[in-house]
Design an enzyme around this catalytic site. Structure first.
Site, mmCIF file in Angstrom:
data_model
loop_
_atom_site.group_PDB
_atom_site.id
_atom_site.type_symbol
_atom_site.label_atom_id
_atom_site.label_comp_id
_atom_site.label_asym_id
_atom_site.label_seq_id
_atom_site.Cartn_x
_atom_site.Cartn_y
_atom_site.Cartn_z
ATOM 1 N N LYS A 57 58.764 34.521 -17.342
ATOM 2 C CA LYS A 57 57.297 34.356 -17.494
ATOM 3 C C LYS A 57 56.876 34.761 -18.905
ATOM 4 O O LYS A 57 56.118 34.048 -19.569
ATOM 5 C CB LYS A 57 56.578 35.231 -16.476
ATOM 6 C CG LYS A 57 55.089 35.428 -16.745
ATOM 7 C CD LYS A 57 54.400 36.294 -15.732
ATOM 8 C CE LYS A 57 54.502 37.760 -15.972
ATOM 9 N NZ LYS A 57 53.579 38.300 -16.981
ATOM 10 N N ASN A 58 57.393 35.892 -19.391
ATOM 11 C CA ASN A 58 56.912 36.446 -20.659
ATOM 12 C C ASN A 58 57.526 35.782 -21.885
ATOM 13 O O ASN A 58 57.150 36.108 -23.015
ATOM 14 C CB ASN A 58 57.128 37.966 -20.688
ATOM 15 C CG ASN A 58 56.190 38.657 -19.707
ATOM 16 O OD1 ASN A 58 55.284 38.024 -19.149
ATOM 17 N ND2 ASN A 58 56.415 39.929 -19.475
ATOM 18 N N CYS A 96 42.919 45.677 -18.067
ATOM 19 C CA CYS A 96 43.363 45.384 -16.706
ATOM 20 C C CYS A 96 43.714 46.719 -16.053
ATOM 21 O O CYS A 96 43.502 47.777 -16.643
ATOM 22 C CB CYS A 96 44.568 44.439 -16.735
ATOM 23 S SG CYS A 96 46.033 45.226 -17.401
ATOM 24 N N ARG A 107 44.356 47.520 -23.049
ATOM 25 C CA ARG A 107 44.996 46.333 -23.612
ATOM 26 C C ARG A 107 44.245 45.780 -24.843
ATOM 27 O O ARG A 107 43.785 44.652 -24.860
ATOM 28 C CB ARG A 107 45.141 45.234 -22.556
ATOM 29 C CG ARG A 107 45.700 45.655 -21.215
ATOM 30 C CD ARG A 107 47.144 46.077 -21.247
ATOM 31 N NE ARG A 107 48.058 45.011 -21.547
ATOM 32 C CZ ARG A 107 48.558 44.165 -20.624
ATOM 33 N NH1 ARG A 107 48.151 44.250 -19.379
ATOM 34 N NH2 ARG A 107 49.407 43.228 -20.971
ATOM 35 N N ASP A 131 58.055 47.358 -17.943
ATOM 36 C CA ASP A 131 57.902 46.442 -16.815
ATOM 37 C C ASP A 131 58.877 46.723 -15.684
ATOM 38 O O ASP A 131 58.788 46.101 -14.630
ATOM 39 C CB ASP A 131 58.083 44.989 -17.284
ATOM 40 C CG ASP A 131 56.925 44.542 -18.149
ATOM 41 O OD1 ASP A 131 57.036 43.469 -18.769
ATOM 42 O OD2 ASP A 131 55.932 45.281 -18.228
ATOM 43 N N ARG A 177 51.776 36.147 -9.591
ATOM 44 C CA ARG A 177 51.677 35.826 -11.016
ATOM 45 C C ARG A 177 53.047 35.922 -11.694
ATOM 46 O O ARG A 177 53.275 35.305 -12.719
ATOM 47 C CB ARG A 177 50.745 36.825 -11.711
ATOM 48 C CG ARG A 177 49.331 36.770 -11.199
ATOM 49 C CD ARG A 177 48.431 37.685 -12.006
ATOM 50 N NE ARG A 177 48.601 37.419 -13.443
ATOM 51 C CZ ARG A 177 47.926 38.093 -14.371
ATOM 52 N NH1 ARG A 177 47.116 39.061 -14.031
ATOM 53 N NH2 ARG A 177 48.101 37.807 -15.652
HETATM 54 C C1 EPZ Z 1 53.544 42.148 -23.048
HETATM 55 O O1 EPZ Z 1 52.175 42.502 -22.936
HETATM 56 C C2 EPZ Z 1 53.965 41.696 -21.661
HETATM 57 N N1 EPZ Z 1 53.177 40.540 -21.261
HETATM 58 C C3 EPZ Z 1 53.762 42.841 -20.670
HETATM 59 O O2 EPZ Z 1 54.247 42.404 -19.396
HETATM 60 C C4 EPZ Z 1 54.593 44.047 -21.123
HETATM 61 O O3 EPZ Z 1 54.370 45.127 -20.251
HETATM 62 C C5 EPZ Z 1 54.186 44.428 -22.557
HETATM 63 O O4 EPZ Z 1 54.335 43.293 -23.430
HETATM 64 C C6 EPZ Z 1 55.037 45.568 -23.104
HETATM 65 O O5 EPZ Z 1 56.396 45.204 -23.103
HETATM 66 C C7 EPZ Z 1 53.528 39.311 -21.737
HETATM 67 O O6 EPZ Z 1 54.468 39.172 -22.517
HETATM 68 C C8 EPZ Z 1 52.696 38.151 -21.278
HETATM 69 P P1 EPZ Z 1 51.828 44.973 -26.018
HETATM 70 P P2 EPZ Z 1 51.324 42.785 -24.295
HETATM 71 O O7 EPZ Z 1 50.884 44.311 -26.949
HETATM 72 O O8 EPZ Z 1 51.812 41.934 -25.386
HETATM 73 C C9 EPZ Z 1 49.055 48.454 -27.623
HETATM 74 C C10 EPZ Z 1 54.192 42.040 -17.094
HETATM 75 O O9 EPZ Z 1 54.180 42.860 -16.156
HETATM 76 N N2 EPZ Z 1 48.363 47.440 -28.440
HETATM 77 O O10 EPZ Z 1 53.279 45.034 -26.383
HETATM 78 O O11 EPZ Z 1 49.879 42.729 -23.936
HETATM 79 C C11 EPZ Z 1 48.778 48.315 -26.145
HETATM 80 O O12 EPZ Z 1 47.584 48.991 -25.800
HETATM 81 C C12 EPZ Z 1 53.325 42.301 -18.302
HETATM 82 O O13 EPZ Z 1 54.893 41.003 -17.139
HETATM 83 C C13 EPZ Z 1 47.391 47.845 -29.344
HETATM 84 O O14 EPZ Z 1 47.091 49.042 -29.447
HETATM 85 O O15 EPZ Z 1 51.706 44.295 -24.581
HETATM 86 C C14 EPZ Z 1 49.987 48.962 -25.517
HETATM 87 O O16 EPZ Z 1 49.786 50.352 -25.474
HETATM 88 C C15 EPZ Z 1 52.444 43.527 -18.137
HETATM 89 N N3 EPZ Z 1 46.767 46.918 -30.112
HETATM 90 C C16 EPZ Z 1 51.111 48.667 -26.511
HETATM 91 O O17 EPZ Z 1 50.478 48.246 -27.720
HETATM 92 C C17 EPZ Z 1 47.078 45.579 -30.018
HETATM 93 O O18 EPZ Z 1 46.486 44.763 -30.765
HETATM 94 C C18 EPZ Z 1 52.064 47.567 -26.071
HETATM 95 O O19 EPZ Z 1 51.300 46.442 -25.712
HETATM 96 C C19 EPZ Z 1 48.064 45.188 -29.096
HETATM 97 C C20 EPZ Z 1 48.698 46.123 -28.321
#
Ligand code: EPZ
Length: 420
Positions: free
Chosen positions: A22-23, A117, A122, A307, A399
């Site tokens: 998915k990701n 969420c 996020r 995850d 999902r």
């Molecule tokens: C991706 O989400 C995945 N989703 C998530 O999987 C996964 O948990 C996550 O990466 C971490 O590995 C998809 O790929 C669709 P991040 P993403 O940006 O990209 C902070 C699942 O269960 N951050 O890596 O949204 C954020 O708050 C889902 O399949 C900022 O501060 O995660 C978090 O603490 C859930 N500013 C950290 O970075 C930003 O602009 C990591 O988030 C962006 C992120």
């Protein structure tokens, strides 16, 4: 709303196949907006999030043809609307991934601001700051991100303060058509980021350092279509392996890869699992033994994946011994603990750490899913609980897990979907 009804049925045994990731599929579907000729993507998982992303592309006028095996042909030349509407973005935050490619190819993008969420706020500040560094002008107005660039984006040297998967993906997709060189420092190294980068290279992008924390992109004038096969889903793989470990079972997983979840496999071996791997398969055998408790701390790849945290929390709840599970990525991703305790688990929370004392068995109960991976942990708990467990709000689980009850039934689980 449907629910999942689960009763204990002993150790999971048998063989299942893993779906596409998915990701990886979500950013790659967004990346199709960059191509100036049709692109063919195969091994897409049949999931609600994928359907939502295809609906988003369609609502922008993009040509989407889906065949019976969930392969798609996408012609982004037909795009006639540069807006990702609230109605779709509110159901799937990953819609933000169309921002970078739309801006890079067309110089305009209006994307509804993705809210938080259950697992956290996020934010997308790193996405937006990076695009501004590449010359975009960005305003947030009436809940929409309104991005514009006057001519091509310009290559930039960008340091991302936090390792962000989506931020790395958005900026990577913006950089491949930018003028000049872009360097992304502190980039995410998740296998799904690598899969996206490999797809972009197949489209004609010039990217160095794939799989490392420093990506160097030399922008090109255009990208063409290609045929790309989505990688296996490492989190789906890990989820079924943990379910087998928690139930003291023995399973074999096919159509997967062992080189994309080594941290998870090491933790399962620490829990007493006997693991064997091949090019596209992984087998796990508990030899009928109760898993040993394993402590873990989530962090960006190649460390232990966030995850997989909820699934291991469920396994530790019935494991032998005590353990601690620390979540460092999201501020509210231990919420499944409360539902597990309602099933008789012995877990206390100290900040972002769950302290778990394993119990021999749990007690079935009506429980409520709050997010995708927490739902999976409740299903795992139901497999090892006396009595019936009824998991509500399973739209979360749909999902991210294709045909979860059918796959678990193939492994001998007593699980079925029941109407409300
Ligand atoms: C991706 O989400 C995945 N989703 C998530 O999987 C996964 O948990 C996550 O990466 C971490 O590995 C998809 O790929 C669709 P991040 P993403 O940006 O990209 C902070 C699942 O269960 N951050 O890596 O949204 C954020 O708050 C889902 O399949 C900022 O501060 O995660 C978090 O603490 C859930 N500013 C950290 O970075 C930003 O602009 C990591 O988030 C962006 C992120």
């Amino acid at each position: 709303m449907d629910k999942l009804m689960i009763n204990r049925a002993g150790p999971l045994k048998g063989e299942i196949r893993i779906s596409g990731s998915k990701n990886s599929a979500l950013p790659i579907l967004a990346a199709t907006l960059l191509a100036d000729s049709p692109i063919h993507i195969s091994n897409l998982p049949h999931l609600n999030d994928i359907t939502t992303m295809l609906a988003l592309l369609r609502c922008m006028g993009v040509g989407v043809t889906v065949d019976e095996r969930m392969s798609v042909e996408i012609d982004a030349n037909a795009i006639n609307d540069f807006t990702a509407p609230y109605e779709l973005v509110k159901t799937m935050r990953a819609s933000i991934l169309v921002l970078g490619p739309m801006l890079a190819r067309h110089g305009v993008a209006n994307v509804s601001f993705p809210g938080g969420c259950a697992i956290g706020s996020r934010p997308v500040d790193i996405h937006l700051r990076g695009l501004e560094a590449m010359g975009a002008s960005i305003e947030v107005d009436e809940g929409y991100i309104r991005a514009r660039s006057d001519g091509r984006l310009k290559g930039a040297h960008i340091l991302m303060d936090t390792v962000t998967v989506g931020g790395t993906e958005n900026l990577l997709m913006a950089a491949v058509l930018a003028e000049g060189r872009t360097i992304l420092e502190n980039a995410a190294r998740e296998p799904e980021v690598v899969d996206l980068a490999n797809c972009l290279v197949a489209m004609g992008a010039q990217i160095e350092g794939i799989g490392t924390a420093t990506l160097v992109i030399n922008g090109v004038e255009r990208l063409s279509g290609c045929h790309y096969n989505i990688m296996p889903d490492r989190i789906e793989t890990g989820t079924y392996l943990v379910a087998a470990a928690a139930t003291r079972g023995s399973i074999r997983i096919k159509d997967t890869r062992e080189d994309i979840l080594e941290g998870v496999l090491l933790k399962l071996e620490e829990a007493g699992a006997h693991i064997e791997t091949g090019l596209d398969w992984i087998s796990l055998d508990m030899k009928g033994n109760r898993p040993r408790a394993v402590s873990l701390k989530t962090a960006p790849y190649p460390a232990f994946p966030t995850d997989m945290q909820a699934q291991f929390t469920a396994m530790n709840a019935v494991a032998e011994g005590s353990s601690s599970v620390t979540e460092t990525i999201f501020e509210n991703r231990l919420i499944q603990v409360h539902e597990l305790n309602r099933m008789g688990a012995n877990i206390s929370l100290q900040g972002n750490t769950a302290l778990i004392t394993g119990v021999e068995t749990l007690k079935g109960a009506p429980v409520m899913a709050t997010d995708l991976r927490a739902s999976a942990s409740l299903v795992i708990a139901g497999l090892v609980a006396d009595g019936t467990t009824l998991v509500d709000r399973i739209y979360h689980i749909d999902r991210g897990y294709e045909c979860i009850e059918e796959k678990l039934q193939m492994l001998g689980a007593n699980i079925r979907r029941v109407p409300n």
